[in-house]
Design a protein around this motif. Structure first.
Motif, PDB file in Angstrom:
ATOM      1  N   SER A 351       0.848  -1.188   0.000  1.00  0.00           N
ATOM      2  CA  SER A 351       0.000   0.000   0.000  1.00  0.00           C
ATOM      3  C   SER A 351       0.883   1.237   0.000  1.00  0.00           C
ATOM      4  O   SER A 351       2.032   1.191   0.441  1.00  0.00           O
ATOM      5  CB  SER A 351      -0.941   0.013   1.210  1.00  0.00           C
ATOM      6  N   LEU A 352       0.311   2.315  -0.513  1.00  0.00           N
ATOM      7  CA  LEU A 352       1.049   3.575  -0.647  1.00  0.00           C
ATOM      8  C   LEU A 352       0.126   4.725  -0.322  1.00  0.00           C
ATOM      9  O   LEU A 352      -1.095   4.610  -0.469  1.00  0.00           O
ATOM     10  CB  LEU A 352       1.535   3.717  -2.094  1.00  0.00           C
ATOM     11  N   GLY A 422       5.315   3.677   2.009  1.00  0.00           N
ATOM     12  CA  GLY A 422       4.264   2.680   1.886  1.00  0.00           C
ATOM     13  C   GLY A 422       4.472   1.521   2.842  1.00  0.00           C
ATOM     14  O   GLY A 422       5.364   1.541   3.689  1.00  0.00           O
ATOM     15  N   SER A 423       3.630   0.503   2.694  1.00  0.00           N
ATOM     16  CA  SER A 423       3.718  -0.700   3.519  1.00  0.00           C
ATOM     17  C   SER A 423       3.921  -1.920   2.636  1.00  0.00           C
ATOM     18  O   SER A 423       3.277  -2.056   1.596  1.00  0.00           O
ATOM     19  CB  SER A 423       2.426  -0.873   4.322  1.00  0.00           C
ATOM     20  N   VAL A 424       4.794  -2.836   3.059  1.00  0.00           N
ATOM     21  CA  VAL A 424       5.041  -4.049   2.292  1.00  0.00           C
ATOM     22  C   VAL A 424       4.032  -5.141   2.628  1.00  0.00           C
ATOM     23  O   VAL A 424       4.061  -6.218   2.044  1.00  0.00           O
ATOM     24  CB  VAL A 424       6.481  -4.589   2.494  1.00  0.00           C
ATOM     25  N   SER A 425       3.146  -4.858   3.575  1.00  0.00           N
ATOM     26  CA  SER A 425       2.007  -5.758   3.747  1.00  0.00           C
ATOM     27  C   SER A 425       0.763  -4.947   4.008  1.00  0.00           C
ATOM     28  O   SER A 425       0.524  -4.481   5.122  1.00  0.00           O
ATOM     29  CB  SER A 425       2.221  -6.754   4.875  1.00  0.00           C
ATOM     30  N   ALA A 426      -0.036  -4.780   2.972  1.00  0.00           N
ATOM     31  CA  ALA A 426      -1.230  -3.943   3.111  1.00  0.00           C
ATOM     32  C   ALA A 426      -2.340  -4.692   3.801  1.00  0.00           C
ATOM     33  O   ALA A 426      -2.913  -4.220   4.771  1.00  0.00           O
ATOM     34  CB  ALA A 426      -1.685  -3.466   1.740  1.00  0.00           C
ATOM     35  N   ILE A 430       1.885 -10.430   8.014  1.00  0.00           N
ATOM     36  CA  ILE A 430       3.317 -10.727   8.019  1.00  0.00           C
ATOM     37  C   ILE A 430       3.564 -12.238   7.932  1.00  0.00           C
ATOM     38  O   ILE A 430       4.340 -12.710   7.120  1.00  0.00           O
ATOM     39  CB  ILE A 430       3.970 -10.174   9.305  1.00  0.00           C
ATOM     40  N   LEU A 438       9.640  -7.304   7.989  1.00  0.00           N
ATOM     41  CA  LEU A 438       9.250  -6.504   9.154  1.00  0.00           C
ATOM     42  C   LEU A 438      10.501  -5.967   9.854  1.00  0.00           C
ATOM     43  O   LEU A 438      10.539  -4.809  10.296  1.00  0.00           O
ATOM     44  CB  LEU A 438       8.425  -7.362  10.120  1.00  0.00           C
TER      45      LEU A 438
ATOM     46  N   LEU B 186      -1.326   5.641   5.513  1.00  0.00           N
ATOM     47  CA  LEU B 186      -1.913   4.517   4.770  1.00  0.00           C
ATOM     48  C   LEU B 186      -3.259   4.086   5.347  1.00  0.00           C
ATOM     49  O   LEU B 186      -3.459   4.124   6.554  1.00  0.00           O
ATOM     50  CB  LEU B 186      -0.954   3.331   4.801  1.00  0.00           C
ATOM     51  N   LYS B 188      -4.344   1.013   4.708  1.00  0.00           N
ATOM     52  CA  LYS B 188      -4.162  -0.414   4.971  1.00  0.00           C
ATOM     53  C   LYS B 188      -2.697  -0.638   5.269  1.00  0.00           C
ATOM     54  O   LYS B 188      -1.842  -0.292   4.455  1.00  0.00           O
ATOM     55  CB  LYS B 188      -4.501  -1.229   3.726  1.00  0.00           C
ATOM     56  N   ASP B 189      -2.416  -1.238   6.400  1.00  0.00           N
ATOM     57  CA  ASP B 189      -1.024  -1.519   6.753  1.00  0.00           C
ATOM     58  C   ASP B 189      -1.033  -2.613   7.807  1.00  0.00           C
ATOM     59  O   ASP B 189      -1.256  -2.348   8.985  1.00  0.00           O
ATOM     60  CB  ASP B 189      -0.360  -0.239   7.281  1.00  0.00           C
ATOM     61  N   ASN B 190      -0.815  -3.839   7.354  1.00  0.00           N
ATOM     62  CA  ASN B 190      -0.865  -4.970   8.282  1.00  0.00           C
ATOM     63  C   ASN B 190       0.530  -5.472   8.618  1.00  0.00           C
ATOM     64  O   ASN B 190       0.854  -6.639   8.456  1.00  0.00           O
ATOM     65  CB  ASN B 190      -1.719  -6.096   7.679  1.00  0.00           C
ATOM     66  N   THR B 191       1.356  -4.570   9.121  1.00  0.00           N
ATOM     67  CA  THR B 191       2.720  -4.960   9.481  1.00  0.00           C
ATOM     68  C   THR B 191       2.887  -4.935  10.993  1.00  0.00           C
ATOM     69  O   THR B 191       3.494  -4.034  11.558  1.00  0.00           O
ATOM     70  CB  THR B 191       3.753  -4.023   8.820  1.00  0.00           C
ATOM     71  N   GLY B 192       2.337  -5.941  11.625  1.00  0.00           N
ATOM     72  CA  GLY B 192       2.601  -6.116  13.054  1.00  0.00           C
ATOM     73  C   GLY B 192       1.521  -5.583  13.960  1.00  0.00           C
ATOM     74  O   GLY B 192       0.476  -5.126  13.515  1.00  0.00           O
TER      75      GLY B 192
END
Lengths: 471, 471
Positions: A351-352, A422-426, A430, A438, B186, B188-192
């Protein structure tokens, strides 16, 4: 802390504590995951019927220092549901805790056990003339406990939020084996720390969610769906702004589709009927749901006209029937399957910030092209800034030929995402797949806080070890 | 763990670490709170300008084991902002961190420092043709850091959610003095783990929020306001359902008002103009905000007609101008001031499952009547199930005459709320006022988890000791 395998003596101990039928022979389906990256293991498989069963299991695992793997529908894409190494775990599948405990239409609340299949919850809400808006490709087999544990996203986040936003309260078994009775149906409750949101998205590392009070919404009186071709991602973003200015929250889905995806459908799923004779480079799938007397198809026509005259769209189809709506969604929903059949070199759920998306798309294409002559199928939930950015071998070639550079592709994409805030997991989480990401991209202070919280709530480290936080 | 007072040597130590002007003489205004229940104390007062200043302060406090009291606008109603006992704290007021760092209208995001006054954030959003929907009586003086730390509610929760729902990311100083850079924009951001929601609502006990990325919304094209008299709370709830069926999320406020409140206005604030010649027993203030071409006043007329013919409403006023809208809101917004002037025996900020509200109102009145001949002004955000249930002495008597039974009144109301699955703190938080209630009514497993988290993140216990969790 050293953990022990769930072995025969542990199974014998458990069988003395639990009703008949909770412990089952391990079946292979609990040991695989959709992308086939890992082979799981299980020492003992348990199918509890009640929250007390779950508490008994976790308490025993804590005493015996046995790892616990909570198992929902098994549809997760980041390996949170398989434990490929370490001592063989106790797998706790929630599938028999699949009761809708209560529906309160007048409060827009439904209370479901964690093992309920998402589609069954949608159906129970519909039966009460309400909408449970969480909707995603796996809805026929994923279970709400897994949706909550991964804070699942899907196609309606723009209007209704992520799973987190659809949950009012939880019942959960904490790593100590104690039961938290937090099934609140309240919209406002400021009594202490937000344990609910801590468990949501923790991917089973802080406890096992056993039930949830979920928010329902009114069913929109009129739903309309359109697919419009747009000249660029930037034009798509402007169209999104325009649509929200015209109909506000009524925009429930705003999905970006690239020509590559439509060409993949033609290549591997030719029976999927496509709306455009010549696939446009970019198009968007828009869905509106209006309350009251509004006619969604009229609102879409108005939007289409404005977009045409503003130069934001140049062609389009507005569904004139339920069958046509279904057809448009079929296109969108078969993109992941087409991707699977083609076979990606590397796939990304990123996500961005919305305004960074056009820049990202340009720069990511350039970065990937430096590594090889790849095809890119970039699609996703544009309204949420969430792209499924997938990289494929050139036509006539197989992914295996590019296995050696897959890591480079992934790194290039993720580095760029990170550089653009952005995020590498939207929305996928994880799991095991992104535990290293992470560490690489996550804020170190947040990571340290996460480790402190994990140790505080699960000092023995039994809950899904290796997921989210590297052990 | 024993803490030390923020004394002269500590102040001297700090002054060597910080830019000039950060340390200030303690002024009395930092030692009081709106309800006058507590007299605070302060050893050192600091007015940091930057997140690095805050980090320096917290790091030093940690080393010296000095309690830290984060201070926002000072408007909290549960004593979270004053420390009446224990070693004198370091008070950290965020008032000079009051910069709007960025506005991203195209992303519907605004980044504000914690010391920004809520009304200034609303104004900055409006300047960018956007809405920051958090709105409450104290908006002219409360600060966003405090709103976040207490997860403030207000009049627009029904449509836009609590403060928690309006926040995308945080920058915060954790109790260790480390800075968490989590100002994500963001969706959406499912990092942790969800550290953001853990800090929101923690009332300064887990760290100091220094900045936030906030969600903006489109400004509705047409806003309409009405006050309708209804026959009962049950009818009000049915009217709420009807209004949501007719216009969906467009219902932004749905406030219940009892005749007692209108009579209090007549008694102590007679210049406030009231819409009804004879105050009805119950009325509701409804606000709609429509997007696009919709006319909110027409939608309200349609609603009023349907409600009349369904027997849900029997009289009403639909604002025909901005001045009339303002007048209707003036009635609602002066209720707390009227309450203050009358002087309550006991006041309660409670929430209930929507369907339990009629029963609660009936049973609470009976329970209170058993204790004394009280007047009850019960009003609030009905759409959120949130009632401000306030109990007053009979006319001609003062609250002091009933001081001896105030505790019994509170206990009776809270016991009933708890029995009906409600919350004894809907939107004001726990602070010091309700720390015992949290122990009495809170889930013990949740409470233990909260203590474990507090100890994990703040092992020395410096952050706002005594608030939320009894030390």
């Amino acid at each position: 802390m050293t953990l022990n395998a769930a072995d025969a003596p542990f199974a014998a101990h458990l069988s003395g504590l639990l009703p008949e039928g909770v412990l089952r022979p391990v079946e292979p389906r609990y040991l695989t995951e959709p992308r086939g990256r890992w082979q799981g293991q299980a020492g003992v498989l348990a199918l509890p019927r009640t929250v007390d069963d779950v508490a008994t299991l976790v308490r025993a695992a804590n005493q015996w220092r046995v790892p616990v793997l909570p198992y929902g529908g098994g549809t997760g894409l980041v390996g949170g549901q398989v434990m490929p190494d370490g001592p063989a775990p106790l797998v706790v599948s929630l599938e028999r805790m699949n009761r809708i405990r209560a529906v309160h239409p007048e409060e827009n609340v439904l209370v479901a056990e964690a093992g309920c299949i998402l589609a069954d919850i949608q159906a129970a809400a519909a039966k009460a003339d309400r909408l449970f808006p969480l909707s995603l490709a796996a809805e026929g087999s994923c279970r709400i406990g897994g949706n909550l544990s991964t804070n699942a996203g899907g196609v309606n986040v723009l209007r209704y939020g992520n799973t987190r936003d659809l949950c009012l309260g939880l019942e959960a078994v904490l790593p100590s084996g104690q039961v938290w009775h937090g099934l609140s149906r309240l919209r406002k409750d400021n009594t202490g720390y937000d344990l609910r949101n801590l468990l949501i998205g923790a991917e089973g590392t802080l406890g096992i969610i056993t039930a949830a009070a979920l928010k329902l919404s009114p069913v929109p009186g009129s739903i309309g769906t359109a697919m419009l071709s747009v000249s660029s991602p930037k034009a798509a973003l402007e169209l999104l702004s325009l649509s929200r200015a015209q109909v506000g929250e009524a925009v429930s889905a705003f999905e970006l589709i690239h020509r590559q995806g439509l060409e993949f459908l033609t290549e591997v799923l030719p029976t999927v009927r496509q709306p455009f004779e010549t696939p446009p480079e970019w198009c968007v799938l828009i869905e509106l749901g209006l309350s009251g007397d509004g006619e969604a198809s009229e609102a879409l026509e108005h939007l289409f006209e404005t977009a045409l005259s503003a130069g934001l769209a140049d062609d389009g189809v507005i569904a004139q029937s339920e069958a046509q709506r279904y057809e448009l969604w079929t296109v969108r929903e078969h993109l992941p399957e087409a991707n699977r059949l083609i076979g990606s070199v590397s796939s990304h759920d990123v996500s961005l910030p919305l305004s960074a998306i056009p820049d990202f798309i340009k720069r990511a294409a350039a970065a990937v092209a430096e590594i090889g002559p790849f095809r890119i199928n970039n699609f996703g939930h544009l309204g949420d800034g969430n792209l499924h950015y997938n990289v494929f071998p050139p036509k006539g070639h197989s992914r295996t030929e590019f296995a050696a550079v897959a890591g480079r592709v992934q790194r290039a994409v993720h580095d760029l995402v990170h550089a653009l805030d952005g995020s590498v997991s939207a929305e996928h989480g994880i799991g095991r797949l992104k535990a290293d990401d992470l560490i690489r991209y996550g804020d170190p202070v947040k990571l340290a806080a996460m480790r402190a919280i994990k140790t505080a709530l699960d000092p023995v480290g039994i809950m899904n070890p290796g997921a989210v936080l590297r052990t």
